[in-house]
Design a protein around this motif. Structure first.
Motif, mmCIF file in Angstrom:
data_model
loop_
_atom_site.group_PDB
_atom_site.id
_atom_site.type_symbol
_atom_site.label_atom_id
_atom_site.label_comp_id
_atom_site.label_asym_id
_atom_site.label_seq_id
_atom_site.Cartn_x
_atom_site.Cartn_y
_atom_site.Cartn_z
ATOM 1 N N ARG A 29 0.977 -1.282 -0.122
ATOM 2 C CA ARG A 29 0.080 0.135 0.151
ATOM 3 C C ARG A 29 0.354 1.222 0.150
ATOM 4 N NH1 ARG A 29 -4.726 -0.944 4.492
ATOM 5 N NH2 ARG A 29 -5.761 0.035 2.965
ATOM 6 N N HIS A 34 -5.362 12.762 0.539
ATOM 7 C CA HIS A 34 -6.257 13.507 -0.187
ATOM 8 C C HIS A 34 -6.666 14.644 -0.171
ATOM 9 C CE1 HIS A 34 -10.402 13.924 -0.942
ATOM 10 N NE2 HIS A 34 -9.929 13.517 -2.496
ATOM 11 N N PHE A 42 -6.571 12.619 -4.819
ATOM 12 C CA PHE A 42 -4.767 11.992 -4.407
ATOM 13 C C PHE A 42 -3.812 12.639 -4.803
ATOM 14 C CE2 PHE A 42 -9.114 9.127 -4.160
ATOM 15 C CZ PHE A 42 -9.083 9.070 -2.651
ATOM 16 N N THR A 67 0.069 14.229 6.165
ATOM 17 C CA THR A 67 -0.304 13.028 6.858
ATOM 18 C C THR A 67 -0.378 12.922 7.448
ATOM 19 O OG1 THR A 67 1.555 11.925 6.324
ATOM 20 C CG2 THR A 67 0.746 12.195 4.336
ATOM 21 N N VAL A 119 -4.175 8.774 3.561
ATOM 22 C CA VAL A 119 -4.883 8.242 3.105
ATOM 23 C C VAL A 119 -4.229 6.406 2.663
ATOM 24 C CG1 VAL A 119 -7.034 6.890 1.051
ATOM 25 C CG2 VAL A 119 -6.455 9.587 2.129
ATOM 26 N N TRP A 120 -4.501 5.462 2.859
ATOM 27 C CA TRP A 120 -3.341 4.478 2.979
ATOM 28 C C TRP A 120 -4.125 3.341 1.065
ATOM 29 C CZ3 TRP A 120 1.480 2.389 3.939
ATOM 30 C CH2 TRP A 120 1.842 3.619 4.815
ATOM 31 N N MET A 121 -3.708 3.447 0.449
ATOM 32 C CA MET A 121 -4.233 2.867 -0.711
ATOM 33 C C MET A 121 -3.467 1.647 -1.409
ATOM 34 S SD MET A 121 -5.583 5.153 -4.160
ATOM 35 C CE MET A 121 -6.638 6.151 -3.115
ATOM 36 N N ASP A 122 -4.232 0.616 -2.086
ATOM 37 C CA ASP A 122 -3.412 -0.193 -2.498
ATOM 38 C C ASP A 122 -3.069 0.508 -3.800
ATOM 39 O OD1 ASP A 122 -4.535 -2.625 -0.924
ATOM 40 O OD2 ASP A 122 -5.691 -2.705 -2.306
ATOM 41 N N LEU A 125 -4.494 0.528 -7.290
ATOM 42 C CA LEU A 125 -5.329 0.822 -7.480
ATOM 43 C C LEU A 125 -4.720 3.303 -7.390
ATOM 44 C CD1 LEU A 125 -7.759 2.588 -7.329
ATOM 45 C CD2 LEU A 125 -8.330 1.790 -4.655
ATOM 46 N N ALA A 126 -3.954 2.829 -6.641
ATOM 47 C CA ALA A 126 -3.328 4.517 -6.681
ATOM 48 C C ALA A 126 -2.198 4.737 -7.270
ATOM 49 C CB ALA A 126 -2.004 4.149 -4.979
ATOM 50 N N GLN A 129 -5.613 6.380 -9.475
ATOM 51 C CA GLN A 129 -6.424 7.422 -8.234
ATOM 52 C C GLN A 129 -5.151 8.922 -8.604
ATOM 53 O OE1 GLN A 129 -9.437 7.474 -7.411
ATOM 54 N NE2 GLN A 129 -9.747 5.734 -8.512
#
Length: 149
Positions: A29, A34, A42, A67, A119-122, A125-126, A129
């Protein structure tokens, strides 16, 4: 220097706006920010380098502001530039974006930068995004392609 983003507007003058940004991977991740306004998007955590401030000092400061996380062992990956209008500053900017990869150590507090959320994102997907192609290209090259997640 590689350029990403919008085409240069002919006749428009641009103000140099150097910045430092971090790719922060952990277990597949990425820690992103955001930004709610002026356009929700993002982003890699980071931002402008203040006059007299070093790139690394700006990187640590901006990541903490956006963050609330402290980082360690930043390693420079490269840089790119993009020409864009920044409505929050009413500024046409030539952004020189210095990109680092670093270890997110721990969250000290919530973001202090208004309208920002951590935001933590895979990582997969990042990649789709992220709000600008330069950030996405560095994620693709240095996280997804290398497997350094």
């Amino acid at each position: 220097m590689r350029r990403f983003g919008e085409p240069i507007v002919k006749g428009q003058s641009y103000r140099p706006r150097p910045g430092a940004y971090a790719i922060l991977p952990r277990r597949g991740r990425l820690l992103l920010t955001h930004q709610a306004e002026p356009t929700p998007e993002f982003q890699l955590p980071g931002g402008g380098i203040d006059p007299g401030e070093s790139v690394l000092a700006a990187l640590h400061r901006e990541v903490l502001e956006e963050t609330g996380w402290r980082i360690a062992q930043p390693r420079r990956l490269g840089f790119f530039r993009r020409f864009t209008y920044m409505p929050e500053y009413e500024l046409w900017a030539e952004k020189v974006c210095h990109i680092y990869i670093a270890d997110p150590v721990r969250q000290l507090h919530e973001p202090t930068e208004p309208l920002h959320e951590a935001v933590w994102m895979d990582a997969d997907l990042a990649l789709v995004q992220l709000g600008n192609d330069g950030d996405a290209q560095f994620v693709a090259n240095h996280v997804l392609a290398s497997g350094s997640r």
